[in-house]
Design a protein around this motif. Structure first.
Motif, PDB file in Angstrom:
ATOM      1  N   UNK A   1      40.048  38.552  44.697  1.00 34.25           N
ATOM      2  CA  UNK A   1      39.776  39.570  43.686  1.00 34.25           C
ATOM      3  C   UNK A   1      40.282  40.937  44.135  1.00 34.25           C
ATOM      4  N   UNK A   2      40.081  41.255  45.402  1.00 32.06           N
ATOM      5  CA  UNK A   2      40.559  42.539  45.922  1.00 32.06           C
ATOM      6  C   UNK A   2      42.075  42.620  45.858  1.00 32.06           C
ATOM      7  N   UNK A   3      42.748  41.507  46.109  1.00 33.81           N
ATOM      8  CA  UNK A   3      44.208  41.489  46.057  1.00 33.81           C
ATOM      9  C   UNK A   3      44.697  41.737  44.629  1.00 33.81           C
ATOM     10  N   UNK A   4      44.068  41.102  43.650  1.00 31.53           N
ATOM     11  CA  UNK A   4      44.455  41.318  42.254  1.00 31.53           C
ATOM     12  C   UNK A   4      44.293  42.786  41.889  1.00 31.53           C
ATOM     13  N   UNK A   5      43.189  43.389  42.302  1.00 32.07           N
ATOM     14  CA  UNK A   5      42.956  44.805  41.976  1.00 32.07           C
ATOM     15  C   UNK A   5      44.022  45.692  42.616  1.00 32.07           C
ATOM     16  N   UNK A   6      44.389  45.385  43.851  1.00 33.81           N
ATOM     17  CA  UNK A   6      45.402  46.182  44.534  1.00 33.81           C
ATOM     18  C   UNK A   6      46.761  46.048  43.842  1.00 33.81           C
ATOM     19  N   UNK A   7      47.109  44.842  43.441  1.00 31.59           N
ATOM     20  CA  UNK A   7      48.382  44.634  42.740  1.00 31.59           C
ATOM     21  C   UNK A   7      48.380  45.351  41.400  1.00 31.59           C
ATOM     22  N   UNK A   8      47.238  45.357  40.728  1.00 28.17           N
ATOM     23  CA  UNK A   8      47.136  46.052  39.452  1.00 28.17           C
ATOM     24  C   UNK A   8      47.275  47.565  39.651  1.00 28.17           C
ATOM     25  N   UNK A   9      46.627  48.092  40.677  1.00 30.20           N
ATOM     26  CA  UNK A   9      46.734  49.527  40.967  1.00 30.20           C
ATOM     27  C   UNK A   9      48.169  49.923  41.280  1.00 30.20           C
TER      28      UNK A   9
END
Length: 292
Positions: free
Chosen positions: A26-34
């Motif tokens: 989940x943290x990786x998805x958020x970072x990619x989105x940012x």
């Protein structure tokens, strides 16, 4: 005579597939989105339910969360992942974030305990200790169950927060709920022989094993003690496949004991975006041809 057909340059949208849907994923998805990742992200979750945090990610336009569709097979040569129900997903980059699991079955009453398995557990334990300390009005006595690196880290966290830890390597048969108004606190553990240890709170820091079977089945290198072997940039031994979270191991140690999930996700996202940019050749595509 016809004029030459004009051409336009297009770039295929990069595809990232994430096997796993825990905190690291989940943290990786958020970072990619940012970072405004321009491709598609497919998250393969083993959970049949749809927790709020995953639903929030599923609302992102470039993200597809497949609930109840865990990855079951990786074809590294063709860069595809097959799920347990037979769905196949192609990827340009695959990130394995399948996490870890306890070695032994849960201790009876474990839900009344604090637990420590990764560095990310330090913050909630500190918060819980603060609440117990305020309620008691004194320095708490903590019972710490476990061996190995996780137990050592948990003891350091407890001491830093003013807890007097009493550590036992013997596994209890049950945990006794406490009478504290702070519902998570347990007061004692009972062993198989009937003996017990009492305190103000109980912390379980038992051994866990990395869930690396998916990776091992695809020929990825795994550590002798468990975990997908990664380099400092989170790459595995197979090109195009990365690993983060507790499924990964660096220098023989579970990654969750070395780096917080958010930090690992941020660093991995940077490496992924660099790899995507480096491997994005322009493809000539014919445009519509008009008759001269």
């Amino acid at each position: 005579m016809s004029a030459p057909a004009p051409t336009t340059t297009t770039t295929a949208a990069p595809r990232i597939v994430i096997a796993g849907a825990g905190p690291a994923a989940q943290a990786l998805v958020r970072q990619l989105d940012l970072a405004r990742f321009a491709g598609t992200i497919t998250v393969l979750s083993s959970r049949d339910d749809a927790p709020e945090d995953l639903l929030e990610l599923a609302l992102l336009p470039q993200v597809s969360v497949r609930f109840g569709q865990p990855a079951s097979h990786i074809d590294a040569a063709h860069r595809t992942v097959t799920t347990a129900d037979g769905m196949e997903f192609a990827y340009d980059h695959l990130v394995i974030a399948t996490g870890s699991a306890p070695v032994a079955a849960p201790v009876e009453g474990a839900e009344q305990c604090l637990s420590y398995s990764t560095i990310d557990d330090a913050a909630p334990i500190a918060e819980a200790v603060g609440a117990v300390t305020r309620e008691l009005g004194r320095r708490p006595l903590g019972i710490l169950v476990g061996t190995g690196a996780a137990a050592g880290q948990a003891e350091a966290v407890l001491r830093a927060r003013g807890v007097r830890p009493v550590r036992t390597t013997a596994r209890p048969a049950a945990v006794v709920p406490g009478t504290s108004a702070f519902g998570l606190a347990a007061s004692a553990v009972i062993f198989e022989d009937g003996s017990s240890m009492s305190g103000d709170l109980v912390v379980l820091a038992e051994d866990r094993v990395a869930l690396d079977g998916l990776a091992a089945g695809a020929g990825l290198r795994t550590a002798a003690s468990g975990g997908i072997v990664i380099s400092q940039d989170f790459r595995t031994s197979v090109p195009g496949i990365w690993a983060i979270g507790d499924a990964a191991a660096f220098d023989g140690v579970r990654l969750g004991l070395l780096v917080a999930a958010a930090s690992a996700a941020g660093a991995c996202a940077t490496q992924l975006l660099t790899a995507v940019a480096d491997a994005a050749p322009a493809v000539a595509a014919p445009a519509l041809q008009a008759a001269a």
